[in-house]
Write a protein that holds these residues in place. Structure first.
Motif, PDB file in Angstrom:
ATOM      1  N   GLY A  27      -5.713   8.181 -11.635  1.00  0.00           N
ATOM      2  CA  GLY A  27      -4.264   8.771 -11.124  1.00  0.00           C
ATOM      3  C   GLY A  27      -3.375   9.164 -12.107  1.00  0.00           C
ATOM      4  N   ALA A  28      -3.473   8.690 -13.260  1.00  0.00           N
ATOM      5  CA  ALA A  28      -2.395   9.069 -14.405  1.00  0.00           C
ATOM      6  C   ALA A  28      -2.695  10.506 -14.643  1.00  0.00           C
ATOM      7  CB  ALA A  28      -2.619   8.005 -15.558  1.00  0.00           C
TER       8      ALA A  28
ATOM      9  N   ALA B 159       8.953   8.740 -11.137  1.00  0.00           N
ATOM     10  CA  ALA B 159      10.696   8.801 -10.579  1.00  0.00           C
ATOM     11  C   ALA B 159      10.765   8.045  -9.459  1.00  0.00           C
ATOM     12  CB  ALA B 159      10.984  10.175 -10.735  1.00  0.00           C
ATOM     13  N   GLU B 160       9.970   7.884  -8.613  1.00  0.00           N
ATOM     14  CA  GLU B 160       9.857   7.034  -7.385  1.00  0.00           C
ATOM     15  C   GLU B 160      10.163   5.678  -7.835  1.00  0.00           C
ATOM     16  OE1 GLU B 160       6.795   7.447  -4.483  1.00  0.00           O
ATOM     17  OE2 GLU B 160       6.654   9.738  -5.346  1.00  0.00           O
ATOM     18  N   ALA B 161       9.777   5.143  -8.887  1.00  0.00           N
ATOM     19  CA  ALA B 161       9.823   3.745  -9.327  1.00  0.00           C
ATOM     20  C   ALA B 161      11.176   3.526  -9.842  1.00  0.00           C
ATOM     21  CB  ALA B 161       8.758   3.441 -10.171  1.00  0.00           C
ATOM     22  N   GLY B 162      11.896   2.563  -9.160  1.00  0.00           N
ATOM     23  CA  GLY B 162      13.324   2.261  -9.659  1.00  0.00           C
ATOM     24  C   GLY B 162      13.464   0.831 -10.374  1.00  0.00           C
ATOM     25  N   ALA B 163      12.334   0.291 -10.437  1.00  0.00           N
ATOM     26  CA  ALA B 163      12.369  -1.209 -11.132  1.00  0.00           C
ATOM     27  C   ALA B 163      12.928  -1.111 -12.320  1.00  0.00           C
ATOM     28  CB  ALA B 163      10.912  -1.967 -10.878  1.00  0.00           C
ATOM     29  N   PRO B 164      13.336  -2.157 -13.108  1.00  0.00           N
ATOM     30  CA  PRO B 164      13.445  -2.172 -14.618  1.00  0.00           C
ATOM     31  C   PRO B 164      12.651  -1.978 -15.526  1.00  0.00           C
ATOM     32  CG  PRO B 164      14.803  -4.272 -13.193  1.00  0.00           C
ATOM     33  CD  PRO B 164      13.962  -3.555 -12.338  1.00  0.00           C
TER      34      PRO B 164
ATOM     35  N   THR C 240       0.781  -1.000   0.101  1.00  0.00           N
ATOM     36  CA  THR C 240       0.012   0.040  -0.070  1.00  0.00           C
ATOM     37  C   THR C 240       1.008   1.104  -0.073  1.00  0.00           C
ATOM     38  OG1 THR C 240      -1.824  -1.305   0.990  1.00  0.00           O
ATOM     39  CG2 THR C 240      -1.818   1.186   1.186  1.00  0.00           C
ATOM     40  N   ARG C 241       0.857   1.883  -1.071  1.00  0.00           N
ATOM     41  CA  ARG C 241       1.688   2.832  -1.436  1.00  0.00           C
ATOM     42  C   ARG C 241       1.264   3.987  -2.166  1.00  0.00           C
ATOM     43  NH1 ARG C 241       8.329   2.997  -2.115  1.00  0.00           N
ATOM     44  NH2 ARG C 241       8.674   4.956  -3.049  1.00  0.00           N
ATOM     45  N   THR C 242       1.152   5.416  -2.043  1.00  0.00           N
ATOM     46  CA  THR C 242       0.799   6.503  -2.693  1.00  0.00           C
ATOM     47  C   THR C 242       2.162   6.785  -3.446  1.00  0.00           C
ATOM     48  OG1 THR C 242      -0.975   7.016  -1.305  1.00  0.00           O
ATOM     49  CG2 THR C 242      -0.332   8.697  -2.850  1.00  0.00           C
ATOM     50  N   VAL C 243       1.920   6.915  -4.853  1.00  0.00           N
ATOM     51  CA  VAL C 243       3.194   7.179  -5.675  1.00  0.00           C
ATOM     52  C   VAL C 243       2.713   8.884  -6.263  1.00  0.00           C
ATOM     53  CG1 VAL C 243       4.381   6.820  -7.841  1.00  0.00           C
ATOM     54  CG2 VAL C 243       3.304   5.035  -6.336  1.00  0.00           C
ATOM     55  N   ALA C 244       3.797   9.575  -5.948  1.00  0.00           N
ATOM     56  CA  ALA C 244       3.331  10.955  -6.395  1.00  0.00           C
ATOM     57  C   ALA C 244       4.178  11.312  -7.638  1.00  0.00           C
ATOM     58  CB  ALA C 244       4.052  12.152  -5.244  1.00  0.00           C
TER      59      ALA C 244
END
Length: 317
Positions: free
Chosen positions: A176-177, A162-167, A155-159
């Motif tokens: 939300g987009a 760039a927070e997402a570091g996965a390949p 459970t995480r809110t993404v602002a």
């Protein structure tokens, strides 16, 4: 608890698009982490009716292909309705001509025919047997299927993306987009529903009045879902009592037994509309990439598996 760097793919969004995409990836052997702002019961998908039909979605040709692939999956899942929440139920698509529907569904919906005057007095209409999903059952089932395939839910809110570091990052953020991408072309289409005790109705009905107003009745286990509205650009999640009364009135005109049914609940959801579904792959710095899968309008459930498989193919490319 690991981080998104411990996975091969990170899916953002816990509605039906995100969960289904995460399931497809995980069951193909990809290590997947899913970030969701809301628990499954509070997503837009949880409010859905949810009849399989490509409603308010573009482009039409792609939506039909995604829908037909999803239909195959739902037909299989309907063998276990108590577990999956998917049932095959008969009903009437009102104000719809048989030719209009059979051009693309005839081969897949063998029982398709014109509705009789007794089934739909307002005429014309099409009688069809379609998947009807009980979303409070189906979404938790999807989540458990994802976890069983080795997926991880946070459970995480993404602002910011760039927070997402996965390949690989898969954006299934729905409405939300609009802020996350950002993509101002994503807009809400507000839908209000009234849930009542079912007076014995076993078939569904979808009708559109001459003024464009909608009425639909979806029998779900233990209740009857009445709709609905499609208010472009409306953001309010508060049920409007006057709108609720009008919904019941329109549905009672189709089925008089509804008029005195006890109201159990009022629901509001915001469909994530866009001029066209965005399903594409975009490069990110450092050799990573982003796959967008959003903008499904009122047909997220209808196209979920077709879009998920296409998104997974883009992610694996």
């Amino acid at each position: 608890m690991g981080t998104e760097r411990d996975c091969d793919a990170l899916v953002i969004g816990g509605g039906v698009a995100g969960l289904t995409t995460a399931v497809v990836l995980a069951e193909r052997g990809v290590r997947v982490r899913l970030w969701t702002r809301d628990p499954v019961g509070r997503t837009t998908s949880a409010v859905a009716g949810a009849l399989w039909w490509p409603y308010r979605i573009e482009p039409v040709a792609s939506a039909r292909a995604w829908a037909l692939r999803s239909l195959e999956v739902y037909e299989e899942l309907a063998a276990r309705p108590e577990a999956t929440g998917v049932r095959m139920v008969e009903g009437v698509l009102g104000e719809t001509g048989l030719d209009e529907v059979s051009t693309w569904t005839a081969a897949r919906l063998p029982g398709l025919r014109a509705a009789t005057a007794g089934e739909y007095p307002a005429g014309p209409g099409v009688w069809a047997r379609l998947p009807l999903l009980d979303m409070p059952v189906h979404l938790p089932w999807l989540r458990e299927r994802f976890l069983a395939a080795g997926g991880v839910v946070e459970t995480r809110t993404v602002a910011d993306l760039a927070e997402a570091g996965a390949p690989v990052v898969v954006n299934c953020a729905g409405l939300g987009a609009r802020e996350l991408v950002p993509d101002p072309s994503v807009r809400p289409v507000r839908g209000q529903l009234v849930v009542v005790e079912n007076p014995g109705i076993r078939t569904w009905t979808v009708s559109t009045g001459a003024d464009g107003s909608m009425a639909y009745l979806f029998p779900q286990p233990g209740r009857l879902v009445l709709g609905g509205t499609a208010e472009e650009g409306a953001w309010s999640l508060e049920p409007d009592p006057a709108v609720a009364e009008a919904i019941v009135r329109r549905c009672a005109a189709l089925c008089p037994a509804v008029a005195g049914a006890r109201v159990l609940e009022h629901r509001v959801g915001l469909r994530p509309a866009r001029d066209a579904v965005r399903l594409e792959r975009v490069p990110l710095p450092g050799g990573r990439f982003l796959v967008h899968n959003y903008g499904h309008g009122g047909a997220g459930v209808t196209v979920a598996w077709g879009c998920a498989e296409e998104a997974a193919a883009l992610a694996a490319r």
